[in-house]
Scaffold this motif. Structure first.
Motif, PDB file in Angstrom:
ATOM      1  N   GLY A  78      50.729  36.363  43.859  1.00  0.00           N
ATOM      2  CA  GLY A  78      49.329  36.200  43.464  1.00  0.00           C
ATOM      3  C   GLY A  78      48.335  36.257  44.601  1.00  0.00           C
ATOM      4  O   GLY A  78      47.190  35.848  44.456  1.00  0.00           O
ATOM      5  N   ILE A  79      48.753  36.760  45.769  1.00  0.00           N
ATOM      6  CA  ILE A  79      47.816  36.902  46.889  1.00  0.00           C
ATOM      7  C   ILE A  79      47.535  38.384  47.098  1.00  0.00           C
ATOM      8  O   ILE A  79      48.417  39.131  47.525  1.00  0.00           O
ATOM      9  N   SER A  80      46.335  38.816  46.751  1.00  0.00           N
ATOM     10  CA  SER A  80      45.984  40.226  46.875  1.00  0.00           C
ATOM     11  C   SER A  80      44.983  40.426  47.996  1.00  0.00           C
ATOM     12  O   SER A  80      44.109  39.602  48.201  1.00  0.00           O
ATOM     13  N   THR A  81      45.124  41.525  48.689  1.00  0.00           N
ATOM     14  CA  THR A  81      44.244  41.792  49.820  1.00  0.00           C
ATOM     15  C   THR A  81      43.519  43.116  49.641  1.00  0.00           C
ATOM     16  O   THR A  81      44.117  44.097  49.230  1.00  0.00           O
ATOM     17  N   VAL A  82      42.230  43.114  49.950  1.00  0.00           N
ATOM     18  CA  VAL A  82      41.457  44.347  50.003  1.00  0.00           C
ATOM     19  C   VAL A  82      41.026  44.516  51.441  1.00  0.00           C
ATOM     20  O   VAL A  82      40.340  43.668  51.993  1.00  0.00           O
TER      21      VAL A  82
ATOM     22  N   ALA B 228      43.765  43.024  39.159  1.00  0.00           N
ATOM     23  CA  ALA B 228      44.571  43.449  38.013  1.00  0.00           C
ATOM     24  C   ALA B 228      45.918  42.749  37.980  1.00  0.00           C
ATOM     25  O   ALA B 228      46.552  42.649  36.954  1.00  0.00           O
ATOM     26  N   VAL B 229      46.367  42.223  39.131  1.00  0.00           N
ATOM     27  CA  VAL B 229      47.652  41.523  39.165  1.00  0.00           C
ATOM     28  C   VAL B 229      47.507  40.063  38.786  1.00  0.00           C
ATOM     29  O   VAL B 229      48.423  39.287  38.989  1.00  0.00           O
ATOM     30  N   ASP B 230      46.341  39.671  38.264  1.00  0.00           N
ATOM     31  CA  ASP B 230      46.067  38.258  38.024  1.00  0.00           C
ATOM     32  C   ASP B 230      46.182  37.490  39.322  1.00  0.00           C
ATOM     33  O   ASP B 230      46.888  36.493  39.441  1.00  0.00           O
ATOM     34  N   ALA B 231      45.454  37.997  40.323  1.00  0.00           N
ATOM     35  CA  ALA B 231      45.521  37.365  41.633  1.00  0.00           C
ATOM     36  C   ALA B 231      44.903  35.978  41.572  1.00  0.00           C
ATOM     37  O   ALA B 231      43.882  35.772  40.939  1.00  0.00           O
ATOM     38  N   ARG B 232      45.563  35.026  42.221  1.00  0.00           N
ATOM     39  CA  ARG B 232      44.975  33.700  42.353  1.00  0.00           C
ATOM     40  C   ARG B 232      44.225  33.596  43.666  1.00  0.00           C
ATOM     41  O   ARG B 232      43.315  32.798  43.816  1.00  0.00           O
ATOM     42  N   VAL B 233      44.665  34.398  44.633  1.00  0.00           N
ATOM     43  CA  VAL B 233      43.980  34.438  45.915  1.00  0.00           C
ATOM     44  C   VAL B 233      43.575  35.880  46.179  1.00  0.00           C
ATOM     45  O   VAL B 233      44.399  36.782  46.095  1.00  0.00           O
TER      46      VAL B 233
ATOM     47  N   ASP C 183      36.083  32.359  37.629  1.00  0.00           N
ATOM     48  CA  ASP C 183      37.347  32.391  36.894  1.00  0.00           C
ATOM     49  C   ASP C 183      38.430  31.558  37.578  1.00  0.00           C
ATOM     50  O   ASP C 183      39.562  31.520  37.113  1.00  0.00           O
ATOM     51  N   GLY C 184      38.106  30.968  38.714  1.00  0.00           N
ATOM     52  CA  GLY C 184      39.076  30.113  39.395  1.00  0.00           C
ATOM     53  C   GLY C 184      39.841  30.799  40.505  1.00  0.00           C
ATOM     54  O   GLY C 184      40.774  30.236  41.070  1.00  0.00           O
ATOM     55  N   VAL C 185      39.464  32.049  40.851  1.00  0.00           N
ATOM     56  CA  VAL C 185      40.145  32.745  41.940  1.00  0.00           C
ATOM     57  C   VAL C 185      39.666  32.170  43.275  1.00  0.00           C
ATOM     58  O   VAL C 185      38.486  31.883  43.429  1.00  0.00           O
ATOM     59  N   ALA C 186      40.588  31.958  44.191  1.00  0.00           N
ATOM     60  CA  ALA C 186      40.212  31.553  45.546  1.00  0.00           C
ATOM     61  C   ALA C 186      39.935  32.814  46.344  1.00  0.00           C
ATOM     62  O   ALA C 186      40.797  33.674  46.462  1.00  0.00           O
ATOM     63  N   VAL C 187      38.717  32.947  46.854  1.00  0.00           N
ATOM     64  CA  VAL C 187      38.336  34.170  47.564  1.00  0.00           C
ATOM     65  C   VAL C 187      38.216  33.876  49.050  1.00  0.00           C
ATOM     66  O   VAL C 187      37.475  32.975  49.455  1.00  0.00           O
TER      67      VAL C 187
END
Lengths: 516, 325
Positions: free
Chosen positions: A89-93, A165-170, A198-202
């Motif tokens: 759940g950790i996605s990086t851009v 799209a992966v339901d990232a939490r982070v 939505d509760g995502v940690a950015v």
């Protein structure tokens, strides 16, 4: 300075403790603690080489930490690559958009997770799902269109769509705004807020102060691979943030003899810039550089420090204004012309633009001299050996072996080799762009002493550094840049760190986004 | 900015369309110049004579789509003919021979793929080594040409299928077309296939996207190795012999067909169908020159060279135009 945040809060989603990352010769990250809570936008700040990217890469498993541990949602984790981090759940851009321009928008969002029917990719379902995701972000682009046909700003948003799209939490955004204009940044921020709610940690990395105050709830500042502090954005002032980023050196630096500005500067400056400027790089400025003087350039990353230096060297062409050398007009068409007139430029990116790391210390040092003589007149071996020996000793390069391959040297020693290369050509003006970045404290003090000596011998030095204390300590005069404008020129004797900080931090009201 | 509507430029289809136009033009030129050229059987012969090349070009398309290259295919074809001829001579049943040949090709491809992926050897070098190895193994088996007398092989080679309009084709053509169909399915409708395109578009991006780039990079060489072996079987149906010096330089024909078919050598863009049309263009040029009768067959090479240059120039133009967008 603001008190570090200690208030009791829910359990952090991501908790890094004592993270250290080492590369050969460099400690990129030293025992850094970092916390990220759900539903917050957390800005990670720091100058070049502070360790922002390293921290992100340690978190996402790209770099293996040499010490420290990561907990995600209370459970210890260790990732061996971005794919694993993503699965957790950790996605990086990233700053450079890491997508495939040859594929469609929908594929770029869903690649690796395409909806399938009987084992075959279901194109229609994929496009529909991509359209839904884009719609949630308020984007109306055709999911079937090729990504390569869209401008960078859209690609960046597509990358974010892929990340969520992966339901990232982070969601980690590594300098996502560096190539966007103001409207596009607003659009990005709107999307970030939607995700945060939505509760995502950015986790948001940027070097634009405005954006930190506009979007983030908390800030962590890194400097030289160490954490300076964690702050509440609402209770942080601009000047506190800037001083945390570039202000006081944490460790004690060896004292460099403080030079006073009482030497008589020659009446004609060695190099004089009149209204010199280049659109999008640096606004027109005046600047005099005298022999025997160290002029410091202070300003934040993106303030136009490097751009100014490159104009003086002819690495970029100026649109306006002119340069005078010894009072006579000078047109620099290329760095070659500058070198021929005794101007040397040591680049901030010593790996990419300076050293040939597969060659030896001797070869690297002789390179510029050989170039100045032309290929037909080889530098005699004995002359070369003598020169190299002199500078190895004078700069205290270790190992003191002219045949050592540069790649095996530490960062500080590599920097000294680069410096020696230019010194061998006996320049009249030496431009040093961040010569002390990423090297340890001892090597820094040595370099600073060498620079002071060179000026005392009559060389003019333009010293660019992200570290304000260093600039203040060794400069006779300090030129302050902000938002690609020269805003002040201070005599070094009177200038203190606080005064320069004030100048750098004040009055930034609109985020000027450069690079266009 | 969300309103930015980008018209769907069919520029990605442009090279394939251009190849098809070239095919129609060359074939049309042949029809105008020679009587009896514009017949269904001539088209069928293009497929019959080049069935093995179609299969090779399909494998090569996979490799080139990832940005790689496979120089070993010609040598693997020769090795396949040698293994087939030698094992049949030793009395193996045809099905076992076929399995052995296909297995050898796939294993060779696997070896080269692992070398490229694990040891980070340049594809050019790794497959060059594979080429020497395969060619060398041929001579280990025999320096002579070995004829194939196996009834199954002979039957497959000589039997023909009647199509309406008194056109006949061989089983090899059916096999080649099946390979093309399967390849198109894999490339466009499976995750593996899409990952092939992603790796070719940007390998580092594909890795960061969490795709199994390693498996893809090794996989394409296995596919190319398998296709080379299968192409070798078709070639042995065609020649009914195994010989160490079969198919010398065939890898270059396969690469030429893929490039003329519009696949970018830098990877990420291209279609198997394009490669098939590329083979047809090459075949048509050859047919015209044989119809001419007086021309040396080397003229084929010259024409192919000119076509290659033209297509690479066309690709450059298209890539530039996309950058300007």
């Amino acid at each position: 300075m603001t008190e570090p945040l200690t208030a009791a809060q829910p359990q952090p989603l991501v908790d890094l403790r004592g993270m250290s990352v080492e590369f050969p010769g460099v400690k990129a990250l030293r025992e850094v603690d970092f916390r990220l809570f759900p539903g917050e936008v957390h800005a990670l700040m720091g100058e070049n080489g502070a360790g922002k990217s390293t921290l992100i890469k340690a978190l996402t498993g790209v770099h293996a930490p040499s010490a420290g541990r990561i907990t995600l949602d209370g459970a210890p984790v260790s990732f061996t690559g971005p794919a694993q981090a993503q699965a957790a759940g950790i996605s990086t851009v990233y700053q450079e958009v890491n997508l495939c321009p040859n594929l469609s928008v929908a594929e770029n969002i869903l690649l690796g997770r395409e909806p399938r029917r009987l084992g075959a990719i279901n194109g229609r379902a994929m496009r529909a799902r991509a359209a839904r995701l884009l719609g949630r972000m308020g984007l109306t682009i055709d999911p079937a269109s090729a990504l390569g046909n869209h401008p960078i700003a859209i690609r960046q948003l597509v990358a974010i769509a892929r990340a969520v799209a992966v339901d990232a939490r982070v969601l980690i955004l590594d300098e996502p705004t560096s190539s966007l204009d103001t409207d596009e940044v607003d659009e990005l921020f709107r999307i970030i807020r939607v995700l945060r709610d939505d509760g995502v940690a950015v986790l948001f990395v940027t070097h634009f102060l405005e954006q930190v105050f506009a979007i983030s709830d908390r800030v962590t500042v890194l400097r030289n691979g160490s954490r300076v502090g964690e702050y509440d954005t609402a209770r942080l002032t601009r000047i506190e943030l800037v001083s945390a980023m570039i202000g006081r050196e944490l460790g004690a630096l060896a004292e460099v003899e403080r030079r006073t500005g009482d030497r008589h500067a020659a009446p004609t400056p060695l190099l004089r810039a009149q209204g010199l400027g280049r659109t999008g790089a640096i606004a027109p400025f005046d600047l005099d550089l005298h022999a025997g003087e160290v002029v410091g350039l202070a300003g934040l990353l993106g303030s136009g420090r490097t751009e100014l230096a490159r104009l003086l060297f002819g690495a970029d062409r100026a649109d306006t204004g002119r340069l005078l050398l010894d009072g006579r007009p000078l047109r620099l068409r290329s760095p070659r012309a500058a070198i021929a007139r005794g101007i040397a430029f040591s680049s901030e990116d010593r790996k990419a633009e300076g050293l040939v790391t597969d060659l030896t210390v001797r070869d690297n040092m002789i390179l510029a001299l050989q170039a100045a003589r032309g290929w037909a007149r080889q530098v005699p071996r004995r002359t070369a050996d003598e020169l190299v020996a002199t500078y190895v000793e004078r700069l205290d390069i270790r190992p003191a072996d002219p045949d050592a391959v540069v790649a095996t040297l530490s960062g500080g020693n590599q920097q000294k080799v680069l410096l020696a290369r230019w010194l061998i050509t006996r320049p009249r003006l030496l431009i040093l762009d961040e010569p002390t970045r990423g090297i340890d404290v001892g090597a820094k003090a040595q370099l600073q002493r060498v620079i002071a000596d060179l000026a005392a011998e009559g060389m003019a030095v333009l010293f660019v550094s992200a570290e304000l204390e260093e600039v203040v300590r060794i400069s006779d005069r300090i030129v302050v840049l902000r938002d690609r404008h020269k805003v002040a020129e201070l005599s070094g004797a009177g200038a203190g760190v606080d005064e320069v900080l004030e100048l750098i931090a004040s009055g930034r009201t609109t985020a000027e986004v450069g690079g266009r | 900015m969300t309103a930015l509507a980008v018209p769907r430029v069919p520029s990605r289809f442009l090279p394939v369309i251009a190849t098809f136009v070239v095919f129609v033009l060359t074939f049309g030129a042949g029809s105008v110049r020679y009587e009896g050229f514009a017949s269904g059987q001539i088209v069928a012969n293009l497929f019959i004579d080049n069935a093995f090349l179609v299969v090779l070009a399909v494998g090569m398309t996979f490799v080139i789509l990832t940005g790689g290259i496979d120089l070993s295919v010609g040598a693997v074809v020769a090795l396949a003919t040698m293994i087939a001829a030698a094992t049949l001579r030793a009395g193996w049943p045809a099905w076992l021979t076929i399995l052995a040949v296909l297995g050898t090709g796939s294993v060779l491809g696997l070896g080269m793929g692992l070398m490229i992926h694990k040891l980070r050897v340049q594809p050019f070098i790794a497959t060059l080594a594979g080429m020497f190895l395969a060619r060398g193994l041929c001579f280990v088996i025999s320096e002579e040409s070995l004829s194939i007398k196996d009834p199954v092989f002979r039957a497959v080679a000589t039997e023909t299928i009647e199509l309406p309009g008194e056109v006949t084709i061989t089983y090899s053509v059916l096999i080649a077309l099946a390979v093309v169909g399967i390849a198109a399915y894999v490339l466009h409708l499976t995750r593996f296939g899409r990952s092939v395109y992603a790796v070719g578009g940007s390998e580092s991006s594909a890795t960061l996207m969490g795709l199994a780039t390693g498996r893809v990079k090794v996989g394409v060489y296995v596919i190319s190795g398998f296709c080379s072996a299968l192409g070798g079987l078709l070639f042995s149906f065609y020649m009914l012999s195994g010989y160490s010096l079969h198919a010398v330089g065939l890898e270059l024909d396969a690469i030429a067909a893929v490039v003329v078919g519009g696949t970018l050598l830098s990877g990420g863009v291209g279609y198997v169908v394009g490669s098939v049309v590329g083979v047809l263009v090459l075949g048509t040029v050859q047919t015209i020159i044989s119809f001419e009768g007086t021309l040396s067959s080397w003229w084929t090479k010259i024409v192919i060279g000119v076509l290659l240059l033209a297509f690479i120039a066309l690709q450059r133009l298209i890539v530039h135009r996309q950058r300007d967008l």
